[in-house]
Design a protein around this motif. Structure first.
Motif, PDB file in Angstrom:
ATOM      1  N   LEU B 223     -12.099  -9.355  -8.311  1.00 42.04           N
ATOM      2  CA  LEU B 223     -12.588  -9.211  -6.940  1.00 42.04           C
ATOM      3  C   LEU B 223     -11.458  -8.719  -5.975  1.00 42.04           C
ATOM      4  N   PHE B 224     -10.183  -9.517  -6.431  1.00 42.40           N
ATOM      5  CA  PHE B 224      -8.943  -9.006  -5.689  1.00 42.40           C
ATOM      6  C   PHE B 224      -8.099  -7.624  -5.894  1.00 42.40           C
ATOM      7  N   HIS B 225      -8.627  -6.974  -6.927  1.00 43.95           N
ATOM      8  CA  HIS B 225      -7.977  -5.722  -7.089  1.00 43.95           C
ATOM      9  C   HIS B 225      -8.717  -4.493  -6.589  1.00 43.95           C
ATOM     10  N   PRO B 226      -7.993  -3.898  -5.492  1.00 46.56           N
ATOM     11  CA  PRO B 226      -8.362  -2.989  -4.636  1.00 46.56           C
ATOM     12  C   PRO B 226      -8.966  -1.489  -5.382  1.00 46.56           C
ATOM     13  N   SER B 227      -8.639  -1.525  -6.338  1.00 45.03           N
ATOM     14  CA  SER B 227      -9.160  -0.407  -7.276  1.00 45.03           C
ATOM     15  C   SER B 227     -10.562  -0.555  -7.838  1.00 45.03           C
ATOM     16  N   PHE B 228     -10.664  -1.855  -8.118  1.00 45.12           N
ATOM     17  CA  PHE B 228     -11.636  -1.972  -9.353  1.00 45.12           C
ATOM     18  C   PHE B 228     -12.699  -3.414  -8.798  1.00 45.12           C
ATOM     19  N   ALA B 229     -12.539  -3.823  -7.710  1.00 43.09           N
ATOM     20  CA  ALA B 229     -13.430  -5.000  -7.260  1.00 43.09           C
ATOM     21  C   ALA B 229     -15.080  -4.557  -7.326  1.00 43.09           C
ATOM     22  N   GLY B 230     -15.403  -3.188  -7.078  1.00 39.56           N
ATOM     23  CA  GLY B 230     -16.700  -2.962  -7.077  1.00 39.56           C
ATOM     24  C   GLY B 230     -17.272  -3.216  -8.383  1.00 39.56           C
ATOM     25  N   LEU B 258      -0.221  -1.944  -9.024  1.00 40.41           N
ATOM     26  CA  LEU B 258      -0.279  -2.004  -7.624  1.00 40.41           C
ATOM     27  C   LEU B 258       0.929  -2.953  -7.321  1.00 40.41           C
ATOM     28  N   TYR B 261       0.782  -5.192  -4.022  1.00 40.83           N
ATOM     29  CA  TYR B 261      -0.479  -5.993  -3.942  1.00 40.83           C
ATOM     30  C   TYR B 261       0.063  -7.520  -4.752  1.00 40.83           C
TER      31      TYR B 261
END
Lengths: 337, 337
Positions: B223-230, B258, B261
């Motif tokens: 949930l905290f990975h800006p690329s894959f949280a979706g 990243l 991050y």
């Protein structure tokens, strides 16, 4: 995307107001591009445009038939294909935002080849979408978020574009759904992107800008919709929004398509969206609430907006019916003009 | 998916330990299915399997060459294609989890047709994935979630399967990534699914069960990975997990890929995952923490597990190095045996 205008808008046999939302969106926001509507005798709906057959539309200057309807499952039915072939034979290109692709329908591909016309599948993402990188980028971005799907996010975003431009601000709508793409002439069909690329698709469609202007990004779905929250999450992260506008339909009885799910509260929705958005922009702020009050009396609508504004401490309006002034005021007071 | 075993595992020219993780996963969890490894002279890595050329592997009984590597971008390079053609000519099928598809490589398609061999693209989702509906379904489900990508979610899930089965519990690993799919012989390549269908894909791969057993669902991303949280969000909603196991790599210095991050805290990660999971299963509980301590001394690892358990009030272990007993104990005490 180079879809030739003006358009003839297709209603076909549709008797479902929600099903014609793409045609209606074009008629409302790009009326100057629409020469007429095509509907069969059994279609009770109208966009209040001149009713035309295909040859008449060509004579009136139409270049493209827009299949701006969504029947069950987004399929191309036999009726639709027959009508589209007739349109091609009359001299029109065809554009569609349906899940099923025009290019997969041999009768359409044949007809287009024979008559030298173009087929546009608006739901095809471009092939070069990158993985999102979350790197801070220049420019101001506003994203509309919602308690549910189809609560007015696109309308609110387009109204904000008009309202901000009227104040002399630079502001550009960034489309993320098929209707928005047809209205804007470009954008990303986010629901058709591969899962790993959701946030990257938004970084691509709303890149860094340094002219002091705003990108106004059309939201999709809801963090509280069990079918589509992944799309909404990636959209929040990719957008790196400075400002959020919360959209809601006060008469919606349950989550769209899911009678077993109630709508979340406005405060809960706002807090959840701010929390997710903070990952890529810790400074994100809420700047307003947009209600779709089209099914309420004006008096009830105004009272609800006032109560909602009090409750959340944010300006609240129906952007389409009452304008976006209070929200633009808040944007200016938070971020400057 | 009917991929014929046993396998020859491909390492090629790889010198990147992370890049061979699919081959290694098979060697670790399905060693009985692996007759050997194929590597070039410049490859410094080994899975401690017999090194073989393609004809030797066929003689040893191998049926399929598994291209269990990931080079930059998941591409099929010229080397890889040349080797795969040679494998086909020697009599092997070829399976791949790379982003680029075997079926899009004419040299491979030709060779397979000429020699009557099969090409398996593990990253092709099945065509009939539904939209998620969020309806409560029977059965118990455990999902691994993480602070980041590649922190040991698949390993933890597979170790839980082994540990729960050793207690006489019914428990089945549900794969959501290419390595897991090759290990399990089925599953869904979640990162290759269209965005609108993420939660539906999980509802499909882990349907209702009424035998009292557990589905152990392999987590993806964070949930905290800006690329894959979706992807992670849709996975949480589709899984309707009763139990979450939080996975973490204590020596990870920043979010994977990243450098800008930082990793989130364990407590923060757990709370965020529980909040998202509650939308489709309000009764979800955390049942343990899984640390990947492979780069730590045993003593430091045990101390860290004890400290983490104290801090979070949850059993904590390295499932691969120390076993899953404390987590299975917690599952039994919360949900029965």
């Amino acid at each position: 995307m180079m879809i030739a205008g003006p358009y003839l808008l297709y209603l076909g046999h549709s008797d479902d107001e929600v099903g014609i939302k793409t045609s209606r969106g074009l008629a409302v926001f790009r009326r100057e591009l629409c020469v007429g509507e095509f509907r069969h005798h059994d279609c009770p709906l109208t966009l209040s445009l001149p009713r035309m057959g295909f040859p008449e539309a060509v004579t009136a200057g139409a270049k493209t038939l827009v299949l701006g309807i969504a029947n069950a499952g987004g399929m191309l039915g036999a009726d639709l294909v027959r009508d589209a072939v007739a349109a091609i034979e009359a001299g029109l290109d065809v554009a569609s935002g349906l899940h099923n692709r025009l290019r997969d329908e041999p009768a359409l591909v044949d007809a287009a080849a024979r008559h030298g016309r173009k087929l546009h599948d608006v739901r095809d993402p471009r092939p070069d979408i990158p993985i999102g990188n979350g790197k801070p980028r220049a420019g101001k971005r506003l994203l509309t978020v919602g308690t549910d799907c189809s609560v007015g996010k696109m309308y609110a975003t387009l109204c904000l574009e008009t309202g901000m431009r009227a104040r002399g601000m630079r502001a550009d709508f960034r489309a993320t759904g098929q209707t928005g793409i047809l209205i804007a002439g470009g954008g990303v069909p986010l629901d058709a992107v591969i899962a790993d690329f959701i946030s990257g698709a938004i970084e691509q469609v709303s890149p860094a800008r340094d002219d002091g202007g705003w990108d106004l990004i059309e939201g999709q779905g809801s963090l509280f919709h069990p079918s589509f929250a992944g799309v909404s999450t990636g959209l929040l992260h990719g957008a790196q929004p400075d400002a959020l506008v919360l959209c809601h339909d006060p008469v919606r009885e349950h989550m769209r398509g899911l009678p077993h799910y109630q709508l979340p509260g406005l405060k809960q929705t706002l807090e959840a969206n701010l929390a997710v958005a903070r990952l890529t922009n810790p400074a994100v702020q809420a700047v307003g609430v947009a209600l779709n009050t089209s099914k309420m009396t004006r008096e009830a609508a105004e009272r609800l907006c006032a109560d909602t504004a009090d409750e959340l401490g944010l300006p609240c309006t129906d952007p389409f019916a009452m304008g976006v002034e209070p929200i633009v005021d808040r944007v200016v007071s938070c971020f400057g003009a």
